[in-house]
Design an enzyme around this catalytic site. Sequence first.
Site, PDB file in Angstrom:
ATOM      1  N   ARG A 165     -28.387  88.050 -47.619  1.00  0.00           N
ATOM      2  CA  ARG A 165     -26.700  88.207 -48.315  1.00  0.00           C
ATOM      3  C   ARG A 165     -25.279  88.192 -48.279  1.00  0.00           C
ATOM      4  O   ARG A 165     -26.171  87.859 -46.267  1.00  0.00           O
ATOM      5  CB  ARG A 165     -27.014  89.990 -49.120  1.00  0.00           C
ATOM      6  CG  ARG A 165     -27.841  90.440 -49.618  1.00  0.00           C
ATOM      7  CD  ARG A 165     -27.965  91.356 -50.026  1.00  0.00           C
ATOM      8  NE  ARG A 165     -28.959  92.220 -51.368  1.00  0.00           N
ATOM      9  CZ  ARG A 165     -29.557  92.360 -50.773  1.00  0.00           C
ATOM     10  NH1 ARG A 165     -29.919  92.854 -48.978  1.00  0.00           N
ATOM     11  NH2 ARG A 165     -31.266  93.327 -51.227  1.00  0.00           N
ATOM     12  N   LYS A 189     -29.010  96.535 -47.536  1.00  0.00           N
ATOM     13  CA  LYS A 189     -28.583  97.569 -48.578  1.00  0.00           C
ATOM     14  C   LYS A 189     -28.715  99.532 -48.583  1.00  0.00           C
ATOM     15  O   LYS A 189     -30.262  98.885 -47.753  1.00  0.00           O
ATOM     16  CB  LYS A 189     -29.040  98.053 -50.031  1.00  0.00           C
ATOM     17  CG  LYS A 189     -28.371  96.351 -50.574  1.00  0.00           C
ATOM     18  CD  LYS A 189     -28.441  96.351 -52.048  1.00  0.00           C
ATOM     19  CE  LYS A 189     -27.963  95.301 -52.908  1.00  0.00           C
ATOM     20  NZ  LYS A 189     -28.314  95.077 -54.227  1.00  0.00           N
ATOM     21  N   HIS A 258     -25.343  84.340 -54.172  1.00  0.00           N
ATOM     22  CA  HIS A 258     -26.660  84.661 -54.054  1.00  0.00           C
ATOM     23  C   HIS A 258     -27.301  83.405 -54.372  1.00  0.00           C
ATOM     24  O   HIS A 258     -28.431  83.547 -53.703  1.00  0.00           O
ATOM     25  CB  HIS A 258     -27.098  85.792 -54.660  1.00  0.00           C
ATOM     26  CG  HIS A 258     -27.322  86.830 -54.391  1.00  0.00           C
ATOM     27  ND1 HIS A 258     -26.332  87.189 -52.970  1.00  0.00           N
ATOM     28  CD2 HIS A 258     -26.926  88.735 -54.476  1.00  0.00           C
ATOM     29  CE1 HIS A 258     -26.249  87.881 -52.564  1.00  0.00           C
ATOM     30  NE2 HIS A 258     -26.971  89.409 -53.923  1.00  0.00           N
ATOM     31  N   ARG A 261     -29.673  82.299 -50.985  1.00  0.00           N
ATOM     32  CA  ARG A 261     -30.660  83.379 -51.049  1.00  0.00           C
ATOM     33  C   ARG A 261     -31.791  83.535 -52.009  1.00  0.00           C
ATOM     34  O   ARG A 261     -33.228  83.319 -51.443  1.00  0.00           O
ATOM     35  CB  ARG A 261     -30.458  84.720 -50.793  1.00  0.00           C
ATOM     36  CG  ARG A 261     -30.401  85.815 -51.299  1.00  0.00           C
ATOM     37  CD  ARG A 261     -30.044  87.008 -51.139  1.00  0.00           C
ATOM     38  NE  ARG A 261     -31.232  88.822 -51.900  1.00  0.00           N
ATOM     39  CZ  ARG A 261     -32.075  89.559 -50.399  1.00  0.00           C
ATOM     40  NH1 ARG A 261     -31.829  88.684 -49.031  1.00  0.00           N
ATOM     41  NH2 ARG A 261     -32.476  90.573 -50.739  1.00  0.00           N
ATOM     42  N   HIS A 284     -36.324  93.876 -49.996  1.00  0.00           N
ATOM     43  CA  HIS A 284     -36.130  93.604 -50.961  1.00  0.00           C
ATOM     44  C   HIS A 284     -37.494  96.136 -51.114  1.00  0.00           C
ATOM     45  O   HIS A 284     -37.698  95.902 -50.376  1.00  0.00           O
ATOM     46  CB  HIS A 284     -36.892  93.859 -52.425  1.00  0.00           C
ATOM     47  CG  HIS A 284     -36.014  92.486 -53.124  1.00  0.00           C
ATOM     48  ND1 HIS A 284     -36.411  91.382 -53.158  1.00  0.00           N
ATOM     49  CD2 HIS A 284     -34.498  92.379 -52.817  1.00  0.00           C
ATOM     50  CE1 HIS A 284     -35.669  90.734 -53.859  1.00  0.00           C
ATOM     51  NE2 HIS A 284     -34.415  90.656 -53.622  1.00  0.00           N
ATOM     52  N   TYR A 293     -38.525  86.092 -58.586  1.00  0.00           N
ATOM     53  CA  TYR A 293     -39.071  84.458 -58.367  1.00  0.00           C
ATOM     54  C   TYR A 293     -40.405  84.003 -58.277  1.00  0.00           C
ATOM     55  O   TYR A 293     -40.231  83.207 -58.164  1.00  0.00           O
ATOM     56  CB  TYR A 293     -38.591  84.801 -57.330  1.00  0.00           C
ATOM     57  CG  TYR A 293     -37.088  85.280 -56.281  1.00  0.00           C
ATOM     58  CD1 TYR A 293     -35.939  84.573 -56.355  1.00  0.00           C
ATOM     59  CD2 TYR A 293     -37.088  86.601 -55.282  1.00  0.00           C
ATOM     60  CE1 TYR A 293     -35.079  84.600 -56.295  1.00  0.00           C
ATOM     61  CE2 TYR A 293     -35.631  87.281 -55.675  1.00  0.00           C
ATOM     62  CZ  TYR A 293     -35.187  86.404 -55.164  1.00  0.00           C
ATOM     63  OH  TYR A 293     -33.134  87.019 -55.318  1.00  0.00           O
TER      64      TYR A 293
END
Length: 314
Positions: A165, A189, A258, A261, A284, A293
């Site tokens: 990110r 995150k 993004h 990414r 994730h 994806y």
Amino acid sequence: MTQQPAAAGASSATGALTSRYIDHLRAERGLARNTVEAYRRDLDRYATYLAEVGLTDPRQVAPDDLQAFVAWLRRARVGDGRAYAESSVARMVVAVRGFHRFLAREGLAAEDVAADLGTPRAPRSLPKALSVAEVERLLAAPVGSEPLALRDRAILEVLYGAGLRISELTGLDVDDVDRVDRLVRVRGKGDKERIVPYGELAAVALDAWIVQARPTLAGRTPALYLNARGGRLTRQGAWKIIVAHADRVGLGERVSPHTLRHSFATHLLDGGADVRAVQELLGHASVTTTQIYTLVSRAALRQVYERAHPRAKR
């Protein structure tokens, strides 16, 4: 059905109660002005519906009326004739549900008739990924041996090479990079750390930046990526750099914060990578997030099949 002007024909009872709720959102919950205005618009649409079906007071509403409201939203058309997006329908349902919860909690209604009203699930949009050729065009956009050109090349290569990110990239310090094993320590995150590899081409660009260019700009910051004044490059600054190079090679409309990414994840899966491994690389928390994806790859396969198979179409 054509959408009527906001709150056309709404009763005074409806208007008074929605005004009380809006005041509550503004004064007691302290919501931002734009958020409050969005709630007001959504409740105006609800008031329009109530007026159309002859309900003069929101306290007369039954659960079946709320289900009918959701169906009405899906039939309605905005000014240019388009239907509401499912995300817009979901947002309006949230506003109406909050409104009826408020009426019950404040003793203005006998019960919360929207308690069992579920939020429609908006369809998950597929991430926009560039093709491999388009990525290569973007990565080749920074030209020259000036410090800022070397920095920009290292930014683009590492974003794509490690799937970071932008906020993760700009948060990197020099000490987070293991140039021997080509690994980078990323704080994602929730301040969770992960170790991500990067490839040989990213290594070449990163080494050129760290060894040749960064010392000419470096102040006292440990930041890996610097602005022209020697301070840590901000997320906004990095985004402007990416947009400038994307515009230069004719990809401006295709690039979002993004995009590299998304392209990283899609190209890994297209190349046969396991979805669990891609999950770890992206950081994730749930594999469900990563699995979107796989939908991109399936969509690409479908396009190839329909173009190439002699019996794909009549």
